[in-house]
Structures are given as C-alpha cells and as structure tokens.
Design a protein around this motif. Sequence first.
Motif, PDB file in Angstrom:
ATOM      1  N   LYS A   1      11.234 -11.685  13.805  1.00  0.00           N
ATOM      2  CA  LYS A   1      11.574 -12.345  12.489  1.00  0.00           C
ATOM      3  C   LYS A   1      10.420 -12.701  12.046  1.00  0.00           C
ATOM      4  N   LEU A   2       9.543 -11.708  11.371  1.00  0.00           N
ATOM      5  CA  LEU A   2       8.488 -11.963  10.458  1.00  0.00           C
ATOM      6  C   LEU A   2       9.080 -11.763   9.232  1.00  0.00           C
ATOM      7  N   SER A   3       9.430 -12.849   8.376  1.00  0.00           N
ATOM      8  CA  SER A   3      10.505 -13.145   7.245  1.00  0.00           C
ATOM      9  C   SER A   3       9.714 -12.761   5.961  1.00  0.00           C
ATOM     10  N   THR A   4      10.550 -12.470   4.970  1.00  0.00           N
ATOM     11  CA  THR A   4       9.850 -12.328   3.761  1.00  0.00           C
ATOM     12  C   THR A   4       9.589 -13.778   3.183  1.00  0.00           C
ATOM     13  N   ASP A   5      10.057 -14.869   3.751  1.00  0.00           N
ATOM     14  CA  ASP A   5       9.471 -16.315   3.480  1.00  0.00           C
ATOM     15  C   ASP A   5       8.214 -16.334   3.702  1.00  0.00           C
ATOM     16  N   ILE A   6       7.674 -15.964   4.962  1.00  0.00           N
ATOM     17  CA  ILE A   6       6.529 -16.009   5.474  1.00  0.00           C
ATOM     18  C   ILE A   6       5.452 -15.226   4.643  1.00  0.00           C
ATOM     19  N   MET A   7       5.830 -14.133   4.448  1.00  0.00           N
ATOM     20  CA  MET A   7       5.036 -13.120   3.571  1.00  0.00           C
ATOM     21  C   MET A   7       4.932 -13.500   2.170  1.00  0.00           C
ATOM     22  N   ASN A   8       5.995 -14.094   1.395  1.00  0.00           N
ATOM     23  CA  ASN A   8       5.936 -14.877   0.026  1.00  0.00           C
ATOM     24  C   ASN A   8       4.890 -15.762   0.001  1.00  0.00           C
ATOM     25  N   TYR A   9       5.038 -16.478   1.134  1.00  0.00           N
ATOM     26  CA  TYR A   9       4.001 -17.862   1.009  1.00  0.00           C
ATOM     27  C   TYR A   9       2.650 -17.054   1.198  1.00  0.00           C
ATOM     28  N   HIS A  10       2.398 -16.315   1.959  1.00  0.00           N
ATOM     29  CA  HIS A  10       0.857 -15.869   2.299  1.00  0.00           C
ATOM     30  C   HIS A  10       0.652 -14.963   0.871  1.00  0.00           C
ATOM     31  N   LEU A  11       1.344 -14.168   0.515  1.00  0.00           N
ATOM     32  CA  LEU A  11       1.058 -13.302  -0.630  1.00  0.00           C
ATOM     33  C   LEU A  11       1.112 -13.833  -1.992  1.00  0.00           C
ATOM     34  N   THR A  12       1.521 -15.037  -2.217  1.00  0.00           N
ATOM     35  CA  THR A  12       1.685 -15.670  -3.420  1.00  0.00           C
ATOM     36  C   THR A  12       1.084 -17.026  -3.575  1.00  0.00           C
ATOM     37  N   LYS A  13       1.054 -17.764  -2.433  1.00  0.00           N
ATOM     38  CA  LYS A  13       0.533 -19.032  -2.389  1.00  0.00           C
ATOM     39  C   LYS A  13      -0.812 -18.995  -2.051  1.00  0.00           C
ATOM     40  N   VAL A  14      -1.119 -18.608  -0.638  1.00  0.00           N
ATOM     41  CA  VAL A  14      -2.415 -18.649   0.084  1.00  0.00           C
ATOM     42  C   VAL A  14      -3.519 -17.854  -0.828  1.00  0.00           C
ATOM     43  N   LEU A  15      -3.079 -16.637  -1.073  1.00  0.00           N
ATOM     44  CA  LEU A  15      -4.019 -15.678  -1.670  1.00  0.00           C
ATOM     45  C   LEU A  15      -3.072 -14.833  -2.587  1.00  0.00           C
ATOM     46  N   ALA A  16      -2.944 -15.165  -4.049  1.00  0.00           N
ATOM     47  CA  ALA A  16      -2.035 -14.476  -4.791  1.00  0.00           C
ATOM     48  C   ALA A  16      -2.681 -12.952  -5.123  1.00  0.00           C
ATOM     49  N   TYR A  17      -1.563 -11.982  -4.861  1.00  0.00           N
ATOM     50  CA  TYR A  17      -1.681 -10.688  -5.265  1.00  0.00           C
ATOM     51  C   TYR A  17      -0.977 -10.431  -6.538  1.00  0.00           C
ATOM     52  N   PRO A  18      -1.725  -9.328  -7.317  1.00  0.00           N
ATOM     53  CA  PRO A  18      -0.821  -8.905  -8.332  1.00  0.00           C
ATOM     54  C   PRO A  18       0.580  -8.354  -8.119  1.00  0.00           C
ATOM     55  N   GLU A  19       1.379  -8.237  -9.214  1.00  0.00           N
ATOM     56  CA  GLU A  19       2.627  -7.516  -8.762  1.00  0.00           C
ATOM     57  C   GLU A  19       2.195  -6.110  -8.391  1.00  0.00           C
ATOM     58  N   GLY A  20       3.127  -5.264  -7.744  1.00  0.00           N
ATOM     59  CA  GLY A  20       2.966  -4.004  -7.310  1.00  0.00           C
ATOM     60  C   GLY A  20       3.266  -3.607  -5.965  1.00  0.00           C
ATOM     61  N   ASP A  21       3.435  -2.467  -5.676  1.00  0.00           N
ATOM     62  CA  ASP A  21       3.730  -1.857  -4.181  1.00  0.00           C
ATOM     63  C   ASP A  21       2.693  -1.842  -3.477  1.00  0.00           C
ATOM     64  N   TYR A  22       2.541  -2.272  -2.095  1.00  0.00           N
ATOM     65  CA  TYR A  22       1.433  -2.248  -1.145  1.00  0.00           C
ATOM     66  C   TYR A  22       1.975  -1.816   0.154  1.00  0.00           C
ATOM     67  N   LEU A  23       0.950  -1.212   0.861  1.00  0.00           N
ATOM     68  CA  LEU A  23       1.014  -0.752   2.190  1.00  0.00           C
ATOM     69  C   LEU A  23       0.077  -1.376   2.911  1.00  0.00           C
TER      70      LEU A  23
ATOM     71  N   VAL B   1     -10.866 -12.407   6.974  1.00  0.00           N
ATOM     72  CA  VAL B   1      -9.792 -11.562   6.357  1.00  0.00           C
ATOM     73  C   VAL B   1      -8.710 -11.331   7.385  1.00  0.00           C
ATOM     74  N   ALA B   2      -9.358 -11.068   8.825  1.00  0.00           N
ATOM     75  CA  ALA B   2      -8.398 -11.045   9.898  1.00  0.00           C
ATOM     76  C   ALA B   2      -7.538 -12.275  10.203  1.00  0.00           C
ATOM     77  N   LYS B   3      -8.102 -13.414   9.976  1.00  0.00           N
ATOM     78  CA  LYS B   3      -7.435 -14.689  10.065  1.00  0.00           C
ATOM     79  C   LYS B   3      -6.398 -14.787   9.068  1.00  0.00           C
ATOM     80  N   TYR B   4      -6.679 -14.293   7.764  1.00  0.00           N
ATOM     81  CA  TYR B   4      -5.500 -14.171   6.946  1.00  0.00           C
ATOM     82  C   TYR B   4      -4.328 -13.326   7.380  1.00  0.00           C
ATOM     83  N   PHE B   5      -4.596 -12.255   7.736  1.00  0.00           N
ATOM     84  CA  PHE B   5      -3.571 -11.320   8.113  1.00  0.00           C
ATOM     85  C   PHE B   5      -2.786 -11.779   9.643  1.00  0.00           C
ATOM     86  N   TYR B   6      -3.772 -12.493  10.407  1.00  0.00           N
ATOM     87  CA  TYR B   6      -3.328 -12.942  11.803  1.00  0.00           C
ATOM     88  C   TYR B   6      -2.280 -14.258  11.341  1.00  0.00           C
TER      89      TYR B   6
END
Length: 179
Positions: free
Chosen positions: A135-157, A107-112
């Motif tokens: 420059k932690l970009s939306t492209d990097i986040m999009n890849y991890h949050l949709t391709k690596v481990l897909a999260y459902p739609e919504g607002d996250y903190l 889990v820590a590796k995923y966020f790291y």
Amino acid sequence: MFAKLTFLFRLLMLSLIIEEITSRVEITNLKCKTVNKDLAEFEYCSIKAINRTYKYVSGKFKHYKLPIKRIKVNFGLYKRFNGYKPFLYNQTVDACLFLKNQKSNPVAKYFYDFLKGVSNLNHTCPYNHDVVIEKLSTDIMNYHLTKVLAYPEGDYLLETHWTLNDIRSAVIQLYVSVF
C-alpha cells in the motif's frame, strides 16, 4: 482597527485558498520485470484503485537463493518530453551501505522515505526474507512530490534496476503524473 482586521481576514482566506491549490499525484502504470528467475521473481506487483483519486501500489519479490548479502539499486527519474527523457537523477546505490548510514546519500534517502513506512526494507544486509511493499499510496507520493520536494507538473517514470548478490535480478518502472 477595522482595516487591520479586514486585512488579516483576507490574508487568512488567501492562505486557505492557496493551501487548497496543491498538486496531485496519480499512479498511471506499474511494470515489474524479473531478469533472473533462478534467483528471485515477483509473486505479485500491482496497482489497486480504491476510487478515482486513491490508488496504491503493492508488490512481493520472492527470493530463492538466500541470504542476500549485496544489493545495488540503480534508479533513474525520467520526465515525458516526446518520450521519456532523463530528469534530475540517475545513480547507483549500494543499498547495504546506504541502510547503515542513510545520511550518506540525500537523494537515495528521499526515495527511500517513500518506502520505509510501507515495506520491510528497514534493516541492513543480509536479507533472509522476501521483500514486501504494501500500500504505497498516492497520498504518500503526493506528500513527497509536492511538499517535501515540489516537482513541476508532468508525467514521470521512476525506473529501478536491482542487482542482488552481483546478479541482475529485477527492473521496476513506476509511472506517475503530477498535476
């Protein structure tokens, strides 16, 4: 033969359409709070919008008492349901041990993996320098949050609490929307 080619063509077109229908991530807010200004503080912590769809996060955390020999990070993921409620993860990691053996905590590796290419958090303790994330970009986040481990739609903190040399030092809150 024509029916097979037609079927293959339709299958190819469907796969192209499905590839286009992917979730997107938007950074909505960033809050950085220094807890102990005698130990360290944020020089900057900001979101920069290049255009409507491309944003990135940058920050620099200046250390006043070096070296940093012990780092603990508590990270919690929250999803908005009538306020932000715990979602999936809330754990504390000894960052010095984790950086020695990244396979010890998936889990820590995923966020790291979000940070390792855009920060200088790339070695084990001790840290004799400031921590910079550029420059932690939306492209990097999009890849991890949709391709690596897909999260459902919504607002996250994603909320992180940093303890340096056994002293609470900083709290970072990153708000994102997945749609």
